[in-house]
Design an enzyme around this catalytic site. Structure first.
Site, PDB file in Angstrom:
ATOM      1  N   GLU A  38      42.891  38.391  46.373  1.00  0.00           N
ATOM      2  CA  GLU A  38      43.989  38.959  45.593  1.00  0.00           C
ATOM      3  C   GLU A  38      45.307  38.338  46.054  1.00  0.00           C
ATOM      4  O   GLU A  38      45.458  37.923  47.195  1.00  0.00           O
ATOM      5  CB  GLU A  38      44.053  40.485  45.743  1.00  0.00           C
ATOM      6  N   HIS A 100      50.232  42.253  41.333  1.00  0.00           N
ATOM      7  CA  HIS A 100      49.118  41.752  42.129  1.00  0.00           C
ATOM      8  C   HIS A 100      47.938  41.480  41.199  1.00  0.00           C
ATOM      9  O   HIS A 100      47.950  41.872  40.041  1.00  0.00           O
ATOM     10  CB  HIS A 100      48.739  42.708  43.267  1.00  0.00           C
TER      11      HIS A 100
END
Length: 158
Positions: A38, A100
């Site tokens: 991520e 994100h």
């Protein structure tokens, strides 16, 4: 992947536009394969009445914690960029939220995302809702989050 730049609340009361550079940052960090961690950062931009123009998304720094299913943004680097932009533009370009990635085609916020967004929204000095964006492999999830932890989900326009 080509994400749309313009978004709105269901009633069209709030409009949002991502700059081309912001969309490029999102696209460069898509978790396209199983090894990708991520990524995330801050969303910086200008407020025009109830509308938002996102000019920049900061990119992950060496200090951030990046895993397959977790991104933890550390303040170093991101906050320096935000303060620099705020100072250089005399407060026009400011912190508007966070972004994100998720390793899914059509992302949705996790419980951890929701609790973090609520915490961050409560900390806003200007009391405005915080913009929260999750970048998936095929779509974005975009929400304006109030201090209660819930807000308005935006949809692409155009």
């Amino acid at each position: 992947m080509q994400f749309l730049g313009s978004w709105a609340t269901g009633d069209k009361g709030r409009l949002l536009h991502f700059s081309a550079g912001t969309l490029q940052t999102f696209s460069q960090h898509i978790q396209g394969n199983d090894a990708d961690c991520e990524a995330g950062g801050l969303l910086l931009g200008a407020v025009h009445g109830g509308h938002l123009l996102i000019e920049q998304a900061t990119v992950p720094t060496a200090w951030d914690k990046r895993f397959r299913y977790l991104f933890e943004r550390m303040p170093f680097g991101h906050e320096a960029i935000a303060l620099s932009r705020w100072t250089a533009t005399q407060g026009i370009i400011r912190y508007l939220g966070e972004w994100h990635t998720h390793p899914e085609d059509h992302p949705h916020p996790s419980g951890l995302d929701r609790s973090e967004w609520s915490r961050l929204s409560t900390q806003r000095r200007d009391k405005r809702p915080m913009l929260a964006v999750i970048v998936g492999r095929k779509a974005l999830y975009v929400e304006l989050v109030t201090s209660s932890g819930r807000g308005s989900v935006l949809s692409p326009v155009g």
